[in-house]
Design a protein around this motif. Structure first.
Motif, PDB file in Angstrom:
ATOM      1  N   GLN A  72       0.616  -0.944   0.156  1.00  0.00           N
ATOM      2  CA  GLN A  72      -0.004  -0.113  -0.354  1.00  0.00           C
ATOM      3  C   GLN A  72       1.015   1.469  -0.178  1.00  0.00           C
ATOM      4  O   GLN A  72       1.952   1.035   0.657  1.00  0.00           O
ATOM      5  N   GLU A  87      -5.535   2.740  -1.158  1.00  0.00           N
ATOM      6  CA  GLU A  87      -6.111   0.809  -1.638  1.00  0.00           C
ATOM      7  C   GLU A  87      -4.912  -0.322  -1.333  1.00  0.00           C
ATOM      8  O   GLU A  87      -3.280   0.288  -1.443  1.00  0.00           O
ATOM      9  N   PRO A 105     -14.379  -0.005   1.827  1.00  0.00           N
ATOM     10  CA  PRO A 105     -13.795  -0.568   0.649  1.00  0.00           C
ATOM     11  C   PRO A 105     -15.033  -2.262   0.658  1.00  0.00           C
ATOM     12  O   PRO A 105     -15.208  -3.101   1.446  1.00  0.00           O
ATOM     13  N   TRP A 106     -14.961  -2.782  -0.787  1.00  0.00           N
ATOM     14  CA  TRP A 106     -14.961  -3.847  -1.563  1.00  0.00           C
ATOM     15  C   TRP A 106     -13.683  -4.454  -2.021  1.00  0.00           C
ATOM     16  O   TRP A 106     -14.034  -3.815  -3.249  1.00  0.00           O
ATOM     17  N   TYR A 107     -13.903  -5.384  -1.825  1.00  0.00           N
ATOM     18  CA  TYR A 107     -12.854  -6.073  -2.693  1.00  0.00           C
ATOM     19  C   TYR A 107     -13.796  -7.732  -3.169  1.00  0.00           C
ATOM     20  O   TYR A 107     -13.512  -8.082  -3.156  1.00  0.00           O
ATOM     21  N   GLN A 108     -12.601  -7.816  -4.262  1.00  0.00           N
ATOM     22  CA  GLN A 108     -13.301  -8.973  -5.601  1.00  0.00           C
ATOM     23  C   GLN A 108     -12.306  -9.351  -5.509  1.00  0.00           C
ATOM     24  O   GLN A 108     -10.753  -8.906  -5.946  1.00  0.00           O
ATOM     25  N   GLN A 109     -12.477 -10.736  -6.007  1.00  0.00           N
ATOM     26  CA  GLN A 109     -11.237 -11.796  -6.561  1.00  0.00           C
ATOM     27  C   GLN A 109     -12.006 -13.684  -6.619  1.00  0.00           C
ATOM     28  O   GLN A 109     -12.900 -13.170  -6.348  1.00  0.00           O
ATOM     29  N   PRO A 136      -7.390 -10.869  -3.687  1.00  0.00           N
ATOM     30  CA  PRO A 136      -8.394  -9.344  -4.029  1.00  0.00           C
ATOM     31  C   PRO A 136      -8.201  -8.310  -4.712  1.00  0.00           C
ATOM     32  O   PRO A 136      -6.851  -7.804  -4.434  1.00  0.00           O
ATOM     33  N   ALA A 137      -8.558  -7.593  -5.339  1.00  0.00           N
ATOM     34  CA  ALA A 137      -8.350  -6.496  -6.009  1.00  0.00           C
ATOM     35  C   ALA A 137      -9.851  -5.399  -5.112  1.00  0.00           C
ATOM     36  O   ALA A 137     -10.535  -6.095  -5.445  1.00  0.00           O
ATOM     37  N   LEU A 138      -9.357  -3.937  -4.784  1.00  0.00           N
ATOM     38  CA  LEU A 138     -10.362  -2.810  -4.140  1.00  0.00           C
ATOM     39  C   LEU A 138     -11.325  -2.829  -5.846  1.00  0.00           C
ATOM     40  O   LEU A 138     -10.577  -2.790  -7.262  1.00  0.00           O
ATOM     41  N   TYR A 175     -16.951 -12.058  -3.274  1.00  0.00           N
ATOM     42  CA  TYR A 175     -16.915 -10.811  -2.741  1.00  0.00           C
ATOM     43  C   TYR A 175     -16.445 -10.114  -1.448  1.00  0.00           C
ATOM     44  O   TYR A 175     -17.419 -11.145  -0.579  1.00  0.00           O
TER      45      TYR A 175
END
Lengths: 113, 112
Positions: free
Chosen positions: A94, A101, B34-38, B44-46, B88
């Motif tokens: 980060q 992020e 935040p929400w992360y997607q994997q 995971p990615a923001l 998510y």
């Protein structure tokens, strides 16, 4: 720009063995993190570092050690591997501390038998 | 340990439908959500994030709705696509990300 690179991607260990998971980032980020991910359990913070020479414990540090000799590298050491350490490990970095992020690596899947 | 409770654990939606994932937090001092997607085999990615000074944030088909009084926030995916199939994670923190607390994740499957 490779981002966050983790090695190895897969590893099988026997109980009691030791190993190091490598993590390197090329984004000149000061903040780096190690998480473990277990099925249905989300991500748990193991250790983090706010800069070279500075590390601190997260939520689940027992059985692990870290070091941060350079900005780029943040290896995670497993001593005396146990079956409970079977997991997927993610390194992240980060740029800013304040809720910025997180950039994750692709993970290292570790099985302890 | 402060918790973030995420539901449902899994979700199946038809293509074009709306996917809704909910999270509830305990710590009223949390100020970043935040929400992360994997995707399988990836980190995971923001995806999208919100702060408590707004009640909603939209980025394309993804919207976060935030209810400060109820200590809840949710992710809405409009016109869900098979490519949205992923896990998510919601998260919350106060101050620095070393305090980021993740939910347990929701596996979303969008059927064609």
């Amino acid at each position: 720009n490779a981002g966050v690179t983790q090695t190895p991607k897969f590893r099988i260990l026997k109980i009691g063995q030791s190993m190091t998971l490598q993590c390197t980032q090329d984004m000149n980020h000061n903040y780096m993190y190690w998480y473990r991910q277990d099925p249905g359990m989300g991500l748990k913070l193991i250790y983090y570092s706010v800069g070279a020479g500075i590390t601190d414990k997260g939520e689940v540090p027992n059985g692990y050690n870290v070091s941060r000799s350079t900005t780029e590298d943040f290896p995670l050491r497993l001593e005396l591997a146990a079956p409970s350490q079977t997991s997927v490990y993610f390194c992240a970095s980060q740029r800013l501390r304040e809720a910025g992020e997180l950039f994750f690596g692709e993970g290292s899947r570790l099985t302890v038998l | 340990q402060q918790q973030v409770k995420q539901s449902p654990q899994s979700l199946i939606v038809q293509k074009g439908g709306i996917s809704i994932i909910n999270c509830a937090y305990e710590n009223t001092a949390f100020d970043y959500f935040p929400w992360y997607q994997q995707f399988p085999g990836k980190g995971p990615a923001l995806l999208i994030a919100i702060r408590p000074d707004v009640s909603e944030k939209k980025e394309g088909r993804f919207t976060i709705s935030f209810n400060k009084s109820a200590k809840q926030f949710s992710l809405h995916i409009m016109d869900s696509q098979p490519g949205d199939s992923a896990t998510y994670f919601c998260a919350s923190s106060q101050g620095g990300s070393e305090k980021l607390v993740f939910g347990k994740g929701t596996k979303l499957t969008v059927n064609p």
